[in-house]
Design an enzyme around this catalytic site. Structure first.
Site, short mmCIF file in Angstrom:
data_model
loop_
_atom_site.label_atom_id
_atom_site.label_comp_id
_atom_site.label_asym_id
_atom_site.label_seq_id
_atom_site.Cartn_x
_atom_site.Cartn_y
_atom_site.Cartn_z
N LEU A 623 0.69 -1.18 -0.22
CA LEU A 623 0.07 0.27 -0.02
C LEU A 623 0.89 1.18 -0.12
CD1 LEU A 623 -2.55 -1.32 2.74
CD2 LEU A 623 -2.88 -1.23 0.17
N ASN A 624 1.92 1.23 0.83
CA ASN A 624 2.88 2.31 0.67
C ASN A 624 4.37 1.75 0.58
OD1 ASN A 624 4.87 4.56 1.84
ND2 ASN A 624 2.90 5.49 2.13
N GLY A 695 -1.29 -9.18 5.76
CA GLY A 695 -0.57 -8.33 6.96
C GLY A 695 0.97 -8.23 6.55
N GLU A 698 4.45 -8.08 11.21
CA GLU A 698 5.11 -8.86 11.93
C GLU A 698 5.93 -10.22 11.09
OE1 GLU A 698 0.96 -9.83 13.49
OE2 GLU A 698 1.85 -9.69 15.72
MO1 MOS Z 1 0.33 -7.74 17.90
S1 MOS Z 1 1.59 -8.84 18.95
O1 MOS Z 1 -1.32 -8.61 17.62
O2 MOS Z 1 0.25 -6.05 18.20
#
Ligand code: MOS
Length: 737
Positions: A623-624, A695, A698
């Site tokens: 997205l960026n 995502g 993480e």
């Molecule tokens: Mo996260 S460890 O669900 O901010």
């Protein structure tokens, strides 16, 4: 209103036709200037209407026992002290969901060191702190349990409905017995904390029965009902504001400071600020459990895995059920018929274990990917070739297709960019003066989640856009990417899109957690904009797909009309509502990547210096480019910390951490962080979210520590399986000088 449940992919969206050129661009953070000039107001800096009082938490100096008496005689007469709260019957001793330690526990029962037992409120922070030191708490201590491995024999399996239930398929023991090559070793990681730059703080102000709470909170839709429940009031009596957050990493899903500020403010009839000190965070906020991971790998001479096991022992505070889901990343990562992913949870009198960036993968992938390196060596295979040999066609757990999976491309692209072909497989082969040089790599993987998210988007009379959601920006760039999505959808330059976040008066957003924030809240904004585009098209007498929106104008047929004119004086609003659905089961959804590291190990002192790190990641649509890269390198740096620095050291006598500050709990500083590069293999993942993103937050930490660990082995031949890789583990095994 435009609602979409991810039971199926979202159909054509105006995003695919966007020509504004905002999406994916590495645009500077729209909140950047406010942050670096101090104009962005964080929780502890909020100035409520009334005269602020300051709360300071009194914390237990024993780990287990009861509070016999709290003597406040001396403290209450100290300068500036207004009130000392030692008892509050409304507070539940257990709060489901966010957890017991998130509410202070004033019922006289102490189950872990540093539990909050009283609150002092004074005219200044310093006065409250001084008085807190003078509160005399008389304890009846009891013997505590602090040793994870001592409790292993009686450890429990995951509870019903756990995020990671035990998964066993086939027979790993039999696969190990039958295989030509096996690896069976135990790896350990220590207790770790979030170490966010901004410590937890909250400011509470009551107006009759209505509470306004300024906090540093990742997920409003979780924290707000919990606060209301703790206080015994209706949720709509609470307005929660969290406009800026100085890092969360899971620790700010909710904290005791929120409840303390609220009850403190009610008690003294004034607004109260409660700010926890850095030292207090180590025990008052949950951290990451220690892990003891047995990794088993079985393979035939062709390098194909026939069995894979990651069976762990972790700890948790007594009475609580969350546990570090160590094998989350391993579940669907490699082929191999026999599989065992189990967890045993040991209940101790330690600080609560909770979500810390990439729960599971952060520490699980460190062990798994180190073991994979060891196994590749046994097989005489290049570590990348070994991983490619075990690339599954479909999810090896459930047989369903991957939504998108570009792991092999990440490995190949990373190897080329990093210069992997220069690696010498035999450890200790490359030397520059006193330094032994090594290269290592590892796979990164992280499950992908989507969360409920609502957003409102308004076209104002000026033809500008306003986005409203109680989504938060924990430093990840949410303000910016939501403006980019709305701007791309509506054909507006970025400075004509205003984004309002972190206010519970706005529609419920996903919040920031589990790396689901951008894809979830971004999709909600996209959905709302789809409605606005349809309305603009109607006013243009055109079909949406025949209309172009650019630079504040709608263009269709031979007309080019300013948006302000189309809006015609009265703002147009639309709601976007995103719900996760069946796609999360009909497709295996994860993000992937390849991590590379080059290290230098001093042949005389054993000092490890990371020279460079490089990662290539698959996270769906970017997205960026700038904020995505920042997320990736932030995670990689965290991996460096896990490999070399980070450990909260538990004193087995007292149950307290001995290194409760950032002077002693070592995280990487600038001098530790080398040249670091992150790249993306972008494939729009329409199965994952309407906006096509997965995502990202993480993924960067996953495998990064293993790449460094493997590089250290390649440099000097010392294999460390207990992190962090402190000098005492490396020095004795170094080759003779
Ligand atoms: Mo996260 S460890 O669900 O901010």
């Amino acid at each position: 209103m435009s609602e979409h449940k991810m039971d199926a992919d979202y159909g054509p969206s105006a995003l695919d036709r966007g020509v504004q050129g905002l999406l994916g661009k590495g645009i500077d953070r729209t909140d950047g200037v406010a942050k670096v000039t101090g104009a962005a107001i964080y929780a502890a800096e909020q100035k409520p209407k009334g005269k602020l009082a300051y709360g300071y938490a009194v914390t237990a100096t024993i780990a287990v026992g009861t509070v016999k008496a709290v003597d406040t005689t001396a403290a209450i007469s100290m300068p500036g002290v207004i009130q000392i709260i030692t008892d509050d019957p409304r507070l539940p001793s257990e709060s489901p969901n966010i957890g017991a330690d998130m509410a202070p526990r004033f019922d006289g029962v102490v189950e872990s060191y540093g539990q909050i037992v009283a609150l002092v409120i004074a005219e200044s922070f310093e006065q409250a702190r001084a008085a807190a030191m003078a509160v005399a708490v008389d304890y009846v201590p009891q013997k505590g349990a602090f040793d994870t491995m001592a409790g292993a024999a009686t450890a429990k399996s995951p509870h019903e409905g756990a995020m990671l239930p035990d998964v066993v398929a086939g027979d790993v023991d039999a696969a190990m017995a039958a295989a030509e090559f096996t690896h069976d070793a135990t790896y350990t990681t220590p207790y770790q904390v979030h170490a966010a730059m901004e410590p937890h703080a909250a400011v509470a102000e009551w107006d009759g029965d209505d509470l306004t709470l300024y906090g540093s909170i990742q997920i409003m839709r979780a924290a707000r009902p919990l606060l209301a429940k703790s206080l015994g009031i209706e949720v709509d009596r609470v307005r929660m504001l969290s406009p800026y957050i100085g890092g969360g990493f899971g620790g700010k899903i909710g904290g005791p400071e929120i409840v303390l500020a609220a009850i403190g403010a009610q008690a003294v009839g004034r607004p109260v600020r409660v700010a926890l000190t850095r030292q207090q965070l180590f025990h008052s906020i949950f951290g990451r459990s220690d892990t003891h991971q047995r990794i088993r790998l079985a393979a035939n001479a062709d390098g194909k895995l026939t069995g894979i096991g990651q069976d762990s022992i972790v700890s948790q505070k007594v009475g609580l059920s969350f546990f570090e889901p160590v094998a989350l990343g391993a579940l669907s990562l490699y082929a191999g018929a026999a599989r065992s992913f189990t967890t045993k949870i040991v209940k101790l009198n330690v600080t609560r274990a909770g979500a810390v960036r990439a729960p599971g993968e952060a520490v699980g992938m460190m062990a798994l990917e180190t073991a994979m390196d060891e196994m590749a060596e046994k097989l005489g295979l290049d570590p990348i070739a070994f991983r490619k040999l075990n690339e599954p066609d479909v999810d090896p757990m459930r047989g369903v297709p991957f939504s998108t999976r570009r792991l092999v491309d990440c490995l190949d692209d990373g190897a080329a960019r990093f210069g992997w072909d220069a690696r010498v497989a035999t450890p200790g082969s490359v030397r520059e003066g006193d330094w032994l040089i090594g290269m290592g790599m590892a796979t990164a993987a992280r499950v992908n989640f989507l969360a409920n998210s609502d957003a409102r988007v308004r076209l104002t009379a000026d033809g500008d856009a306003e986005v409203e959601t109680d989504m938060t920006d924990i430093g990840t760039g949410t303000y910016t990417i939501l403006a980019q999505i709305a701007g791309e959808m509506l054909g507006l330059p970025i400075d004509r899109v205003k984004v309002f976040l972190g206010d519970s008066d706005h529609p419920d957003g996903a919040g920031s957690g589990g790396s689901f924030g951008a894809a979830s809240s971004g999709s909600a904004v996209q959905l709302a904009c789809d409605d606005l585009v349809a309305e603009l098209a109607r006013r243009m007498d055109a079909k949406p797909e025949d209309m172009t929106l650019k630079d504040g104008h709608a263009i269709a047929g031979n007309k080019r009309v300013p948006l302000a004119e189309l809006v015609g004086g009265s703002p147009i609003e639309a709601m976007g509502v995103l719900r996760p659905g069946r796609n999360s089961r009909t497709y295996a959804q994860a993000t992937h990547g390849a991590q590379f590291a080059e290290v230098a190990v001093n042949a005389v002192t054993g000092e490890v210096r990371v020279r460079r790190m490089l990662g290539v990641f698959d996270c769906g649509r970017i997205l960026n480019a700038k904020t995505a890269r920042s997320q990736a390198i932030g995670g990689m740096i965290w991996g460096l910390g896990y490999a070399l620095h980070e450990a909260a050291v538990l004193d087995q006598r007292s149950g307290s951490y001995v290194n409760r500050d950032l002077g002693e709990y070592h995280i990487p500083v600038n001098a530790d962080v080398p040249q670091i590069e992150a790249y993306f293999i972008e494939e729009i993942d329409n199965h994952a979210s309407p906006v096509g993103a997965k995502g990202i937050g993480e993924l960067g930490i996953s495998g990064a520590g293993a790449a460094i660990t493997n590089a250290v082995y390649n440099a000097c031949g010392v294999r460390v399986r207990d992190w962090p890789m402190t000098l005492d583990q490396i020095l004795p095994s170094l080759p003779p000088v």
